[in-house]
Design a protein around this motif. Structure first.
Motif, short mmCIF file in Angstrom:
data_model
loop_
_atom_site.label_atom_id
_atom_site.label_comp_id
_atom_site.label_asym_id
_atom_site.label_seq_id
_atom_site.Cartn_x
_atom_site.Cartn_y
_atom_site.Cartn_z
N ARG A 1 -30.89 -42.28 -54.24
CA ARG A 1 -30.53 -42.10 -55.65
C ARG A 1 -31.46 -41.08 -56.30
NH1 ARG A 1 -33.38 -45.00 -59.63
NH2 ARG A 1 -35.17 -46.16 -58.83
N GLY A 2 -30.93 -40.34 -57.26
CA GLY A 2 -31.71 -39.33 -57.95
C GLY A 2 -32.59 -39.94 -59.02
N PRO A 3 -33.52 -39.16 -59.57
CA PRO A 3 -34.39 -39.68 -60.62
C PRO A 3 -33.60 -39.99 -61.89
CG PRO A 3 -34.65 -37.31 -60.41
CD PRO A 3 -33.78 -37.74 -59.27
N GLU A 4 -34.09 -40.93 -62.65
CA GLU A 4 -33.43 -41.29 -63.91
C GLU A 4 -33.51 -40.12 -64.88
OE1 GLU A 4 -33.51 -44.87 -67.27
OE2 GLU A 4 -35.07 -44.71 -65.75
N LYS A 5 -32.43 -39.90 -65.62
CA LYS A 5 -32.38 -38.79 -66.55
C LYS A 5 -33.37 -39.02 -67.69
CE LYS A 5 -30.12 -34.92 -67.10
NZ LYS A 5 -30.03 -33.91 -66.03
N VAL A 6 -34.15 -38.00 -68.01
CA VAL A 6 -35.13 -38.10 -69.09
C VAL A 6 -34.42 -37.93 -70.42
CG1 VAL A 6 -37.20 -37.07 -70.09
CG2 VAL A 6 -36.95 -37.23 -67.60
N ILE A 7 -34.74 -38.79 -71.37
CA ILE A 7 -34.19 -38.69 -72.72
C ILE A 7 -35.35 -38.64 -73.70
CG2 ILE A 7 -32.06 -39.91 -72.11
CD1 ILE A 7 -33.25 -42.39 -73.48
N THR A 8 -35.05 -38.49 -74.97
CA THR A 8 -36.08 -38.48 -75.99
C THR A 8 -35.56 -39.22 -77.21
OG1 THR A 8 -37.61 -37.06 -77.22
CG2 THR A 8 -35.33 -36.27 -76.98
N ASP A 9 -36.32 -39.20 -78.30
CA ASP A 9 -35.93 -39.87 -79.54
C ASP A 9 -35.65 -38.83 -80.61
OD1 ASP A 9 -38.41 -38.96 -80.24
OD2 ASP A 9 -39.39 -40.91 -80.13
N PRO A 10 -35.24 -39.24 -81.83
CA PRO A 10 -34.93 -38.24 -82.86
C PRO A 10 -36.07 -37.30 -83.18
CG PRO A 10 -34.01 -40.37 -83.46
CD PRO A 10 -34.84 -40.61 -82.24
N LEU A 11 -37.31 -37.81 -83.22
CA LEU A 11 -38.45 -36.93 -83.47
C LEU A 11 -38.62 -35.95 -82.31
CD1 LEU A 11 -40.85 -36.04 -85.16
CD2 LEU A 11 -42.22 -37.84 -84.04
N GLY A 12 -38.39 -36.42 -81.07
CA GLY A 12 -38.48 -35.54 -79.92
C GLY A 12 -37.46 -34.42 -79.98
N ILE A 13 -36.25 -34.73 -80.46
CA ILE A 13 -35.23 -33.68 -80.61
C ILE A 13 -35.72 -32.61 -81.58
CG2 ILE A 13 -32.89 -33.19 -81.43
CD1 ILE A 13 -32.10 -36.02 -80.58
N LEU A 14 -36.26 -33.05 -82.71
CA LEU A 14 -36.70 -32.11 -83.74
C LEU A 14 -37.85 -31.25 -83.24
CD1 LEU A 14 -37.00 -32.89 -87.51
CD2 LEU A 14 -38.79 -31.60 -86.35
N LEU A 15 -38.85 -31.87 -82.62
CA LEU A 15 -40.02 -31.12 -82.16
C LEU A 15 -39.66 -30.14 -81.04
CD1 LEU A 15 -42.74 -33.92 -82.14
CD2 LEU A 15 -42.37 -32.15 -83.87
N THR A 16 -38.78 -30.58 -80.12
CA THR A 16 -38.35 -29.68 -79.05
C THR A 16 -37.58 -28.50 -79.63
OG1 THR A 16 -38.20 -31.54 -77.50
CG2 THR A 16 -37.01 -29.53 -76.92
N ALA A 17 -36.73 -28.76 -80.61
CA ALA A 17 -35.97 -27.68 -81.25
C ALA A 17 -36.91 -26.70 -81.95
CB ALA A 17 -34.97 -28.27 -82.25
#
Length: 533
Positions: free
Chosen positions: A199-215
């Motif tokens: 099985r492959g690695p679990e997909k990495v997700i983030t939270d709303p603040l993570g979306i904003l900071l990454t953007a």
């Protein structure tokens, strides 16, 4: 005993026929044995005037010791001919390479699917099986190939390539070129631990603040606001990458986005304008703040029809890749000095119209960033390149590191720490001039991970499954799905939940620093701060 007269008449007068006549079929010719001196061979009729010889799966004639054995084998083959199950042994001598070329040419599928099949065949299947005859490929050969591939590539990728091999060989079986498909997976065989091991690695997700900071970071790396708006849109709609790149201005609605097309990047570098995956046409509800963000972006960038399709898209490409070695841009200098790009241009071209203090700040930023005239100049591409976006913008934004890309090793993004959260240093000697680097936000996060993030956020907001499937473009064919329906209240609840998460992310970003070098985010933070007062 005398028969009644009427019975005599029925049976032909006084001549009694005790049995009704039966039409026996004429005996068909069967297989026969042919003496070849030192052995016998079986011969059978294939069609009028055409006879075959009993052979093994490789097409070699079988030499029988006795006439009886040869006759029995020939009868069996002729029985298959009559039943329509006979396969010509010689057909199995067709090589996999010859058949795969003919098979591929006969397909009429979407350009993306054809590209994937071509890649699977040329890069992974033909190097192994090209010279093998179809009849000679055994299950053990396929298993050995798969084991070698798994030692080099991800198990999920190898599974996809084996699926293509199975499809090709299955069509060969239907055409009578092979008796069985050696790529068929047998269930219940092998180690029980195999499923968890592959099985492959679990997909990495983030939270709303993570979306904003990454953007925000992606926008700092690109030097413009487009990437900020695009990352936020992807994180709050769950759109696929091709759907985001292919979003046209005409499909921006007052309260929603309409998914009608996608742009699929081919290996040739061209973009295929095609329907969304699995024909998942849909309308995605969007909260007012997101519609406003997109509308202002279009008004600011004034997009024009692209030269490849003649359509007007919301987002533009960035042009050349951001490898960290392309040099600082005017926008980087402006952010460093806290002035507009027009002021920087005046310092470079008409310094006499700029105040001395401002000129000093701009020149200090030019020195710190290693800016050279023309070093950051580039033409805007019509569309983002998927690999370039992920490699030089999204991945370093999420992890804080540029990925390994020959001949360069993986390395942290060099930053000038002021203004916060840092301006990427570019050009030769960038690492020597840097005084900071970014910490990871969500190491391993990919653009597609924002789609997983959106689905997870909807789960946490207790969104009904029917509405989640609609937004994601998924189809649930179960009876339960058929009997459930989406209401207006469900949509309003989801929009309210997404809005609350967005506002909480802005508040959290305000506590870190009330300003941002990214203009569009800086405006949002200022408005949020004014709304608190």
């Amino acid at each position: 005993m005398a028969l009644p007269e009427e019975d005599k008449t029925a049976m032909g007068g006084n001549h009694v026929q005790w049995f009704s006549p039966i039409a026996f079929p004429t005996r068909r010719s069967m297989g026969f044995a042919e003496n070849r001196g030192t052995y016998w061979r079986g011969r059978y009729k294939i069609s009028p005037g055409r006879y075959g010889t009993v052979a093994d799966v490789s097409g070699e004639v079988i030499r029988f010791r006795t006439k009886r054995e040869a006759k029995r084998a020939a009868d069996a083959e002729e029985a298959k001919v009559r039943a329509g199950t006979w396969r010509d042994p010689a057909a199995g001598q067709t090589t996999f390479g010859d058949y795969a070329s003919r098979w591929y040419a006969a397909q009429d599928l979407a350009a993306s699917t054809m590209q994937n099949y071509r890649r699977h065949l040329e890069e992974h299947l033909l190097p192994e099986f090209e010279e093998c005859s179809l009849a000679s490929i055994q299950r053990t050969d396929v298993e050995a190939w798969e084991k070698r591939e798994k030692a080099l590539y991800a198990a999920s990728s190898v599974k996809t390539w084996r699926g293509t091999l199975h499809l090709v060989l299955e069509d060969a079986v239907e055409e009578g070129l092979s008796s069985a498909n050696p790529a068929t997976k047998r269930r219940g065989r092998g180690k029980r631990a195999g499923r968890s091991r592959d099985r492959g690695p679990e997909k990495v997700i983030t939270d709303p603040l993570g979306i904003l900071l990454t953007a925000e970071r992606a926008s700092l790396l690109s030097g413009r606001d487009d990437e900020f708006v695009a990352c936020v849109t992807k994180g709050y709609t769950g759109m696929r990458w091709g759907e985001l790149v292919g979003l046209e201005t005409q499909f921006l609605r007052p309260r929603a986005l309409r998914v009608e097309w996608q742009l699929y990047e081919l290996d040739s570098g061209q973009f295929e304008h095609c329907p969304p995956k699995d024909d998942s046409y849909r309308t995605i509800d969007a909260p007012p703040w997101l519609v406003g963000l997109l509308s202002k972006h279009v008004a600011r960038t004034k997009p024009t029809p692209c030269p490849c399709h003649g359509r007007t898209y919301v987002f533009r490409g960035q042009g050349i890749s951001r490898t960290g070695e392309t040099g600082a841009k005017v926008i980087d200098v402006a952010r460093r000095a806290g002035v507009s790009t027009g002021t920087v241009s005046n310092v470079l071209n008409r310094p006499d119209v700029v105040a001395d203090a401002t000129k000093e700040r701009v020149r200090e930023a030019i020195t710190a960033l290693g800016f050279t005239r023309g070093g950051g100049a580039m033409d805007q591409a019509a569309h983002w390149r998927r690999n370039g976006f992920a490699t030089w913008l999204f991945t370093p934004a999420a992890s804080g590191w540029y990925p390994k890309k020959a001949p360069q090793e993986a390395r942290p993004v060099p930053l000038l720490g002021d203004p916060w959260p840092g301006v990427p240093a570019r050009g030769r000697g960038a690492h020597g001039r840097a005084d900071a680097c970014w910490l990871p936000i969500a190491k391993g996060l990919t653009p597609h991970g924002l789609r997983h993030t959106h689905k997870t956020r909807m789960e946490e907001l207790r969104t009904p499954t029917k509405l989640m499937d609609e937004r994601m473009g998924h189809l649930d064919g179960s009876v339960q799905a058929r009997y459930s329906h989406i209401t207006r209240q469900m949509r309003e609840d989801l929009m309210a939940g997404l809005t609350a998460e967005w506002e909480a992310a802005l508040d959290a970003r305000l506590t870190m620093c009330p300003t941002s070098p990214v203009a569009v985010l800086n405006d949002l933070l200022r408005q949020r701060l004014m709304g608190r007062r």
